[in-house]
Write a protein that holds these residues in place. Structure first.
Motif, mmCIF file in Angstrom:
data_model
loop_
_atom_site.group_PDB
_atom_site.id
_atom_site.type_symbol
_atom_site.label_atom_id
_atom_site.label_comp_id
_atom_site.label_asym_id
_atom_site.label_seq_id
_atom_site.Cartn_x
_atom_site.Cartn_y
_atom_site.Cartn_z
ATOM 1 N N SER A 95 0.065 3.458 -5.209
ATOM 2 C CA SER A 95 -1.231 3.079 -5.777
ATOM 3 C C SER A 95 -1.028 2.288 -7.070
ATOM 4 C CB SER A 95 -2.053 4.333 -6.081
ATOM 5 O OG SER A 95 -1.455 5.060 -7.141
ATOM 6 N N GLU A 96 -2.107 1.717 -7.565
ATOM 7 C CA GLU A 96 -2.074 0.987 -8.839
ATOM 8 C C GLU A 96 -1.634 1.929 -9.972
ATOM 9 O OE1 GLU A 96 -2.127 -2.326 -11.029
ATOM 10 O OE2 GLU A 96 -3.006 -2.427 -9.043
ATOM 11 N N GLU A 97 -2.124 3.153 -9.931
ATOM 12 C CA GLU A 97 -1.765 4.146 -10.954
ATOM 13 C C GLU A 97 -0.263 4.457 -10.910
ATOM 14 O OE1 GLU A 97 -2.659 8.804 -12.050
ATOM 15 O OE2 GLU A 97 -4.157 7.690 -10.911
ATOM 16 N N GLY A 142 0.785 -1.222 0.000
ATOM 17 C CA GLY A 142 0.000 0.000 0.000
ATOM 18 C C GLY A 142 0.820 1.277 0.000
#
Length: 58
Positions: free
Chosen positions: A29-31, A26
């Motif tokens: 982020s995925e982005e 975490g």
């Protein structure tokens, strides 16, 4: 595969692995992970890993 291509492959996978750990924890982020992957592809220009880039293995 030349030694330089092998080195680029190793460096890409090593850096991507670190980014995956950061994503899983975490920290990013995925982005952000997607941006990192794109930057690493541009920097190292791996030959084999490009075939699997962005595609889940399962």
């Amino acid at each position: 595969m030349s030694e330089a291509e092998f080195h680029a492959e190793k460096m890409y996978l090593l850096c991507l692995g670190t980014a995956k750990v950061m994503l899983k924890k975490g920290v990013i982020s995925e982005e952000e992970f997607t941006k990192i992957d794109t930057m690493l592809l541009e920097k190292y220009k791996p030959t084999l890993s490009t075939l699997l880039s962005g595609k889940p293995l399962i």
